[in-house]
Scaffold this motif. Structure first.
Motif, mmCIF file in Angstrom:
data_model
loop_
_atom_site.group_PDB
_atom_site.id
_atom_site.type_symbol
_atom_site.label_atom_id
_atom_site.label_comp_id
_atom_site.label_asym_id
_atom_site.label_seq_id
_atom_site.Cartn_x
_atom_site.Cartn_y
_atom_site.Cartn_z
ATOM 1 N N THR A 182 0.834 -1.207 0.000
ATOM 2 C CA THR A 182 0.000 0.000 0.000
ATOM 3 C C THR A 182 0.861 1.246 0.000
ATOM 4 O O THR A 182 0.555 2.229 -0.689
ATOM 5 N N SER A 185 2.034 1.791 -3.471
ATOM 6 C CA SER A 185 0.977 2.357 -4.314
ATOM 7 C C SER A 185 0.817 3.851 -4.066
ATOM 8 O O SER A 185 0.669 4.637 -5.013
ATOM 9 N N ILE A 250 -5.625 0.122 -4.221
ATOM 10 C CA ILE A 250 -5.543 0.409 -2.788
ATOM 11 C C ILE A 250 -6.843 0.013 -2.094
ATOM 12 O O ILE A 250 -6.837 -0.469 -0.961
ATOM 13 N N ASN A 255 -8.223 -4.015 2.592
ATOM 14 C CA ASN A 255 -8.020 -2.620 2.962
ATOM 15 C C ASN A 255 -9.350 -1.901 3.195
ATOM 16 O O ASN A 255 -10.305 -2.079 2.443
#
Length: 296
Positions: A182, A185, A250, A255
């Motif tokens: 993450t 990203s 994401i 998440n």
């Protein structure tokens, strides 16, 4: 999240953009050239092919393709969902093999038309959600290619093998790995935003109009300005597509996002918002953190 739908709306708006230079009576479709993309889009300029001034009739030849030009079904994926009498594939129903055959057929036909300096009115057999046979034929070539690419990915994800692999991967994904990916990203997103904002600024009606006004009435210069505007629209759509994919990545998996990853400031530019990203209930990253590239 709101920003994803905002980006999607902006992409759709650009797909049918005619502001700024349409008043000159020239078609806004970008002809095929060296900008054909067969990999995931990254922030880099595209390119347009030679434009010879031939008017583009989006419906000429539609439905007139011979049966031999109907996309063949690959051995990959499920059974065929098309026939010789009805070769059209619908979003959510077409299998990977059919889409791959359509993808390669369309690119080869388009490149061949460009090589011959002919008007590119290649038939299209995939109909994305919300589109019709007529509106698909009017789509820009790059938009159509990207739509087929996206559906190929969706078709592959629908396979039982892909679903099982995804479930195993998600279950085995650790907090540390999720945090690193993450962060990577978000790092890529930060690097992409300046290019995105610059690309969007170049296609604003005010900028395009100012460019046209500054070069006067010279037909050759006016034509050049129109080609530049078309090229700028392709760059902007490429950058938007790249950013949109980062945001969706994401948001996927375990998440959970609180807040907005991206917002627009008072100048209309995209920037990181105020957000918190959690993994299986545990906070991983917030907008106050420093993001790093994942090199592992």
């Amino acid at each position: 999240m709101q920003i994803t739908s905002d980006l999607t709306f902006t992409i759709q708006k650009l797909m049918s953009a005619r502001s700024g230079f349409a008043g000159a009576g020239q078609p806004t479709f970008v002809k095929a050239g060296t900008a054909l993309r067969t990999e995931d889009p990254i922030i880099r300029p595209g390119a347009t092919g030679n434009e010879d001034g031939i008017e583009y009739d989006p419906f000429s030849g539609f439905g007139q393709t011979s049966k031999t030009d109907v996309p063949a079904t690959s051995s990959i994926g499920a059974a065929s969902t098309t026939t010789a009498d009805d070769p059209y594939m619908l979003a959510g129903k077409a299998n990977y093999g059919e889409l791959y055959a359509e993808y390669t057929r369309f690119i080869i036909s388009m490149v061949e038309a460009d090589r011959r300096h002919e008007d590119s009115t290649v038939a299209r057999y995939f109909i994305p959600a919300g589109e019709t046979r007529e509106t698909v034929m009017a789509m820009d070539e790059h938009d159509y290619i990207w739509a087929v690419e996206d559906e190929m990915g969706a078709a592959a994800d629908r396979s039982p093998q892909a679903q099982a692999y995804k479930a195993i991967s998600n279950q085995s994904l650790s907090y540390a790995d999720a945090s690193r990916m993450t962060s990577d990203s978000l790092f890529s997103l930060q690097k992409a935003l300046p290019a995105l904002n610059a690309a969007l600024a170049r296609i604003s009606p005010e900028v395009v109009e100012a460019r046209l006004q500054s070069i006067g009435d010279d037909p050759k210069l006016q034509r050049l300005a129109q080609l530049i505007a078309k090229s700028d629209i392709l760059f902007a759509k490429t950058d938007l597509r790249y950013v949109d994919r980062i945001i969706k990545g994401i948001e996927s998996g375990f998440n959970k996002i609180d807040g907005d990853i991206l917002v627009k400031n008072d100048q209309g530019q995209y920037q990181l918002g105020d957000f918190s990203i959690s993994f299986k209930g545990e906070v991983m990253l917030t907008s106050k953190d420093t993001f790093k590239a994942f090199t592992g």
